[in-house]
Design an enzyme around this catalytic site. Structure first.
Site, short mmCIF file in Angstrom:
data_model
loop_
_atom_site.label_atom_id
_atom_site.label_comp_id
_atom_site.label_asym_id
_atom_site.label_seq_id
_atom_site.Cartn_x
_atom_site.Cartn_y
_atom_site.Cartn_z
N VAL A 103 54.34 39.17 42.43
CA VAL A 103 54.03 38.31 41.44
C VAL A 103 54.17 39.03 40.07
O VAL A 103 53.41 39.92 40.01
CB VAL A 103 53.18 37.25 41.34
CG1 VAL A 103 53.20 36.52 40.12
CG2 VAL A 103 53.12 36.65 42.70
N GLY A 153 50.74 46.83 42.96
CA GLY A 153 49.29 46.32 42.83
C GLY A 153 49.03 44.90 42.53
O GLY A 153 48.05 44.48 42.40
N HIS A 154 50.30 44.19 42.21
CA HIS A 154 50.00 42.67 41.97
C HIS A 154 51.16 41.97 42.44
O HIS A 154 52.14 41.35 41.90
CB HIS A 154 50.34 42.77 40.43
CG HIS A 154 49.81 41.31 39.59
ND1 HIS A 154 50.79 40.47 39.58
CD2 HIS A 154 48.56 41.33 39.32
CE1 HIS A 154 50.01 39.55 38.83
NE2 HIS A 154 48.89 40.01 38.56
N PHE A 155 51.40 41.53 43.69
CA PHE A 155 50.04 41.68 44.60
C PHE A 155 50.98 42.74 46.01
O PHE A 155 51.94 42.21 46.04
CB PHE A 155 49.49 40.51 45.21
CG PHE A 155 48.75 39.80 43.94
CD1 PHE A 155 47.54 40.28 43.49
CD2 PHE A 155 49.40 38.79 43.31
CE1 PHE A 155 46.86 39.63 42.55
CE2 PHE A 155 48.74 38.24 42.34
CZ PHE A 155 47.46 38.65 41.82
#
Length: 150
Positions: free
Chosen positions: A53, A46-48
């Site tokens: 990251v 989810g990041h990203f």
């Protein structure tokens, strides 16, 4: 300190244990630990999704976990189920470069002060020798309220 020793000093467990090894620790002074950042980290989907990251707040958390180990080593104690080691302040946090999958996040923390159970630290995270995050941290160990009897 290997992971088995670290588990004695930190109550954190997957997916929130963010220290893999301690390379050097001098009670009352400093610690050098690291976290291997892999593509398997639970936050990366989810990041990203197309540019993994490590979230900055998790870098700060990794630094705080290293600081907790340093504090317990300094006190000559281990954490108990009756207390918790809280983050109580973050000042001058700066994120200079992103941390990605495949990086080794070196955690450097130095004790600045310790008074009445509150610890102040200078903290720095590096990848390949370059500073990626720096901050002044404050942490405190606090007793948990006794569980109410049924």
């Amino acid at each position: 300190m290997d992971i088995h020793q670290i588990l004695k000093y930190l109550p954190h467990r997957y997916p929130f244990l963010l220290v893999d090894r301690v390379l050097d620790v001098e009670a009352g002074k400093h610690i050098h630990a690291y976290k291997n950042v892999t593509i398997n980290e639970p936050f990366f989907p989810g990041h990203f999704p197309h540019h993994p990251v490590m979230p900055g707040v998790l870098i700060l958390e990794a630094l705080a976990q290293a600081a907790a180990i340093l504090s317990f080593k300094t006190l000559g104690t281990l954490p108990t189920d009756d207390s918790v080691y809280y983050f109580v302040g973050i000042d001058a946090a700066r994120f200079k470069k992103p941390v990605s999958a495949g990086d080794r996040l070196d955690l450097h923390v130095t004790v600045q002060a310790h008074k009445r159970g509150v610890w102040k630290y200078k903290a720095e995270a590096r990848v390949d020798g370059q500073v990626v995050t720096e901050a002044d941290l404050m942490c405190a160990q606090r007793d948990l309220p006794a569980a109410a009897e049924a």
